[in-house]
Design a protein around this motif. Sequence first.
Motif, PDB file in Angstrom:
ATOM      1  N   GLN A  31      14.952  45.125  33.575  1.00  0.00           N
ATOM      2  CA  GLN A  31      13.511  44.962  33.721  1.00  0.00           C
ATOM      3  C   GLN A  31      13.173  44.745  35.197  1.00  0.00           C
ATOM      4  O   GLN A  31      13.964  44.173  35.941  1.00  0.00           O
ATOM      5  CB  GLN A  31      13.021  43.776  32.891  1.00  0.00           C
ATOM      6  CG  GLN A  31      13.398  43.844  31.421  1.00  0.00           C
ATOM      7  CD  GLN A  31      12.968  45.135  30.756  1.00  0.00           C
ATOM      8  OE1 GLN A  31      11.812  45.526  30.814  1.00  0.00           O
ATOM      9  NE2 GLN A  31      13.914  45.815  30.130  1.00  0.00           N
ATOM     10  N   PRO A  32      12.000  45.155  35.634  1.00  0.00           N
ATOM     11  CA  PRO A  32      11.627  44.979  37.043  1.00  0.00           C
ATOM     12  C   PRO A  32      11.610  43.513  37.499  1.00  0.00           C
ATOM     13  O   PRO A  32      11.840  43.220  38.661  1.00  0.00           O
ATOM     14  CB  PRO A  32      10.224  45.585  37.139  1.00  0.00           C
ATOM     15  CG  PRO A  32      10.088  46.444  35.929  1.00  0.00           C
ATOM     16  CD  PRO A  32      10.993  45.890  34.880  1.00  0.00           C
ATOM     17  N   SER A  33      11.354  42.604  36.564  1.00  0.00           N
ATOM     18  CA  SER A  33      11.420  41.175  36.891  1.00  0.00           C
ATOM     19  C   SER A  33      11.942  40.431  35.667  1.00  0.00           C
ATOM     20  O   SER A  33      11.745  40.860  34.537  1.00  0.00           O
ATOM     21  CB  SER A  33      10.054  40.632  37.307  1.00  0.00           C
ATOM     22  OG  SER A  33       9.143  40.724  36.243  1.00  0.00           O
ATOM     23  N   ASP A  88      26.987  43.364  36.821  1.00  0.00           N
ATOM     24  CA  ASP A  88      25.549  43.392  36.572  1.00  0.00           C
ATOM     25  C   ASP A  88      24.755  43.128  37.856  1.00  0.00           C
ATOM     26  O   ASP A  88      23.718  43.749  38.067  1.00  0.00           O
ATOM     27  CB  ASP A  88      25.177  42.382  35.483  1.00  0.00           C
ATOM     28  CG  ASP A  88      23.785  42.646  34.949  1.00  0.00           C
ATOM     29  OD1 ASP A  88      23.537  43.772  34.474  1.00  0.00           O
ATOM     30  OD2 ASP A  88      22.941  41.739  35.034  1.00  0.00           O
ATOM     31  N   GLU A  89      25.248  42.225  38.695  1.00  0.00           N
ATOM     32  CA  GLU A  89      24.563  41.996  39.982  1.00  0.00           C
ATOM     33  C   GLU A  89      24.582  43.258  40.831  1.00  0.00           C
ATOM     34  O   GLU A  89      23.579  43.619  41.436  1.00  0.00           O
ATOM     35  CB  GLU A  89      25.218  40.855  40.763  1.00  0.00           C
ATOM     36  CG  GLU A  89      24.716  39.497  40.443  1.00  0.00           C
ATOM     37  CD  GLU A  89      23.202  39.368  40.426  1.00  0.00           C
ATOM     38  OE1 GLU A  89      22.525  39.711  41.432  1.00  0.00           O
ATOM     39  OE2 GLU A  89      22.666  38.939  39.402  1.00  0.00           O
ATOM     40  N   TRP A  90      25.717  43.936  40.868  1.00  0.00           N
ATOM     41  CA  TRP A  90      25.812  45.184  41.632  1.00  0.00           C
ATOM     42  C   TRP A  90      24.823  46.206  41.079  1.00  0.00           C
ATOM     43  O   TRP A  90      24.089  46.846  41.828  1.00  0.00           O
ATOM     44  CB  TRP A  90      27.246  45.716  41.564  1.00  0.00           C
ATOM     45  CG  TRP A  90      27.386  47.078  42.143  1.00  0.00           C
ATOM     46  CD1 TRP A  90      27.436  47.414  43.473  1.00  0.00           C
ATOM     47  CD2 TRP A  90      27.465  48.306  41.417  1.00  0.00           C
ATOM     48  NE1 TRP A  90      27.547  48.776  43.608  1.00  0.00           N
ATOM     49  CE2 TRP A  90      27.574  49.348  42.351  1.00  0.00           C
ATOM     50  CE3 TRP A  90      27.473  48.616  40.058  1.00  0.00           C
ATOM     51  CZ2 TRP A  90      27.675  50.683  41.980  1.00  0.00           C
ATOM     52  CZ3 TRP A  90      27.578  49.944  39.687  1.00  0.00           C
ATOM     53  CH2 TRP A  90      27.677  50.962  40.648  1.00  0.00           C
ATOM     54  N   ARG A  91      24.784  46.337  39.756  1.00  0.00           N
ATOM     55  CA  ARG A  91      23.899  47.312  39.110  1.00  0.00           C
ATOM     56  C   ARG A  91      22.433  47.021  39.374  1.00  0.00           C
ATOM     57  O   ARG A  91      21.620  47.934  39.514  1.00  0.00           O
ATOM     58  CB  ARG A  91      24.178  47.318  37.591  1.00  0.00           C
ATOM     59  CG  ARG A  91      23.474  48.439  36.855  1.00  0.00           C
ATOM     60  CD  ARG A  91      23.621  48.277  35.364  1.00  0.00           C
ATOM     61  NE  ARG A  91      23.007  47.071  34.860  1.00  0.00           N
ATOM     62  CZ  ARG A  91      21.695  46.903  34.689  1.00  0.00           C
ATOM     63  NH1 ARG A  91      20.860  47.863  34.989  1.00  0.00           N
ATOM     64  NH2 ARG A  91      21.221  45.775  34.215  1.00  0.00           N
ATOM     65  N   GLN A  92      22.092  45.740  39.488  1.00  0.00           N
ATOM     66  CA  GLN A  92      20.684  45.387  39.730  1.00  0.00           C
ATOM     67  C   GLN A  92      20.179  45.910  41.069  1.00  0.00           C
ATOM     68  O   GLN A  92      18.978  46.052  41.258  1.00  0.00           O
ATOM     69  CB  GLN A  92      20.499  43.871  39.669  1.00  0.00           C
ATOM     70  CG  GLN A  92      20.450  43.349  38.254  1.00  0.00           C
ATOM     71  CD  GLN A  92      20.164  41.873  38.227  1.00  0.00           C
ATOM     72  OE1 GLN A  92      19.220  41.406  38.850  1.00  0.00           O
ATOM     73  NE2 GLN A  92      20.987  41.130  37.512  1.00  0.00           N
ATOM     74  N   GLY A  93      21.097  46.191  41.978  1.00  0.00           N
ATOM     75  CA  GLY A  93      20.689  46.779  43.250  1.00  0.00           C
ATOM     76  C   GLY A  93      20.061  48.151  43.095  1.00  0.00           C
ATOM     77  O   GLY A  93      19.390  48.632  44.011  1.00  0.00           O
ATOM     78  N   PHE A  94      20.251  48.783  41.961  1.00  0.00           N
ATOM     79  CA  PHE A  94      19.700  50.100  41.692  1.00  0.00           C
ATOM     80  C   PHE A  94      18.466  50.049  40.783  1.00  0.00           C
ATOM     81  O   PHE A  94      17.918  51.087  40.439  1.00  0.00           O
ATOM     82  CB  PHE A  94      20.768  50.993  41.042  1.00  0.00           C
ATOM     83  CG  PHE A  94      22.002  51.128  41.889  1.00  0.00           C
ATOM     84  CD1 PHE A  94      22.015  51.986  42.979  1.00  0.00           C
ATOM     85  CD2 PHE A  94      23.132  50.376  41.610  1.00  0.00           C
ATOM     86  CE1 PHE A  94      23.143  52.098  43.773  1.00  0.00           C
ATOM     87  CE2 PHE A  94      24.263  50.490  42.388  1.00  0.00           C
ATOM     88  CZ  PHE A  94      24.280  51.355  43.481  1.00  0.00           C
ATOM     89  N   PRO A  96      14.651  49.168  40.271  1.00  0.00           N
ATOM     90  CA  PRO A  96      13.435  48.886  41.050  1.00  0.00           C
ATOM     91  C   PRO A  96      12.891  47.491  40.736  1.00  0.00           C
ATOM     92  O   PRO A  96      12.795  47.092  39.572  1.00  0.00           O
ATOM     93  CB  PRO A  96      12.449  49.966  40.591  1.00  0.00           C
ATOM     94  CG  PRO A  96      13.315  51.081  40.076  1.00  0.00           C
ATOM     95  CD  PRO A  96      14.526  50.395  39.486  1.00  0.00           C
ATOM     96  N   GLY A  97      12.574  46.736  41.772  1.00  0.00           N
ATOM     97  CA  GLY A  97      12.043  45.392  41.613  1.00  0.00           C
ATOM     98  C   GLY A  97      13.114  44.316  41.535  1.00  0.00           C
ATOM     99  O   GLY A  97      12.800  43.127  41.572  1.00  0.00           O
ATOM    100  N   ARG A  98      14.379  44.705  41.414  1.00  0.00           N
ATOM    101  CA  ARG A  98      15.477  43.737  41.327  1.00  0.00           C
ATOM    102  C   ARG A  98      16.303  43.810  42.605  1.00  0.00           C
ATOM    103  O   ARG A  98      16.211  44.755  43.373  1.00  0.00           O
ATOM    104  CB  ARG A  98      16.383  44.026  40.122  1.00  0.00           C
ATOM    105  CG  ARG A  98      15.703  43.957  38.772  1.00  0.00           C
ATOM    106  CD  ARG A  98      15.053  42.617  38.472  1.00  0.00           C
ATOM    107  NE  ARG A  98      15.968  41.573  38.125  1.00  0.00           N
ATOM    108  CZ  ARG A  98      16.234  41.161  36.899  1.00  0.00           C
ATOM    109  NH1 ARG A  98      15.650  41.727  35.877  1.00  0.00           N
ATOM    110  NH2 ARG A  98      17.080  40.184  36.683  1.00  0.00           N
ATOM    111  N   SER A  99      17.132  42.799  42.788  1.00  0.00           N
ATOM    112  CA  SER A  99      17.996  42.777  43.970  1.00  0.00           C
ATOM    113  C   SER A  99      19.349  42.192  43.604  1.00  0.00           C
ATOM    114  O   SER A  99      19.501  41.541  42.568  1.00  0.00           O
ATOM    115  CB  SER A  99      17.357  41.944  45.081  1.00  0.00           C
ATOM    116  OG  SER A  99      17.218  40.602  44.658  1.00  0.00           O
TER     117      SER A  99
END
Length: 133
Positions: A31-33, A88-94, A96-99
């Motif tokens: 999710q974006p956030s 999952d943290e690595w994937r969140q870099g891809f 949008p809206g997540r880091s």
Amino acid sequence: MAAATISLTRRVSLWAPVLMYMALIFFVSSQPSAPLPQAVSDKFAHLLAYSVLGVLSVRAAGGGLPCQVTVPIALTALAITSGYGALDEWRQGFVPGRSQEIADWYADTAGAVISVGVCWAWGMMRALGRRSP
């Protein structure tokens, strides 16, 4: 319980909740956030979410709960939980809206350590309770 003696049905019943919970984490982190109440910090949410994954991983690796948490069971649960947190943290870099945040992975790993410790203590208390007259 030896891995060779566990039926396929039992293995599925032990590992399916781990995989389903990982899918839930994947969905939420896509999710974006993060859908969190304003009063809940992101780091606490990570700690709590990965504590649950840690308990599910101990349950699966140990053949059920409560169990005697041995070093191999603890390391398996920690590797699964912390490793999935890193992935999952690595994937969140891809997303949008997540880091990607290393502090989130630290919170994930802390949740894993806490949950494995709680499961270990639970198994120890149960074993001591069986020895008491």
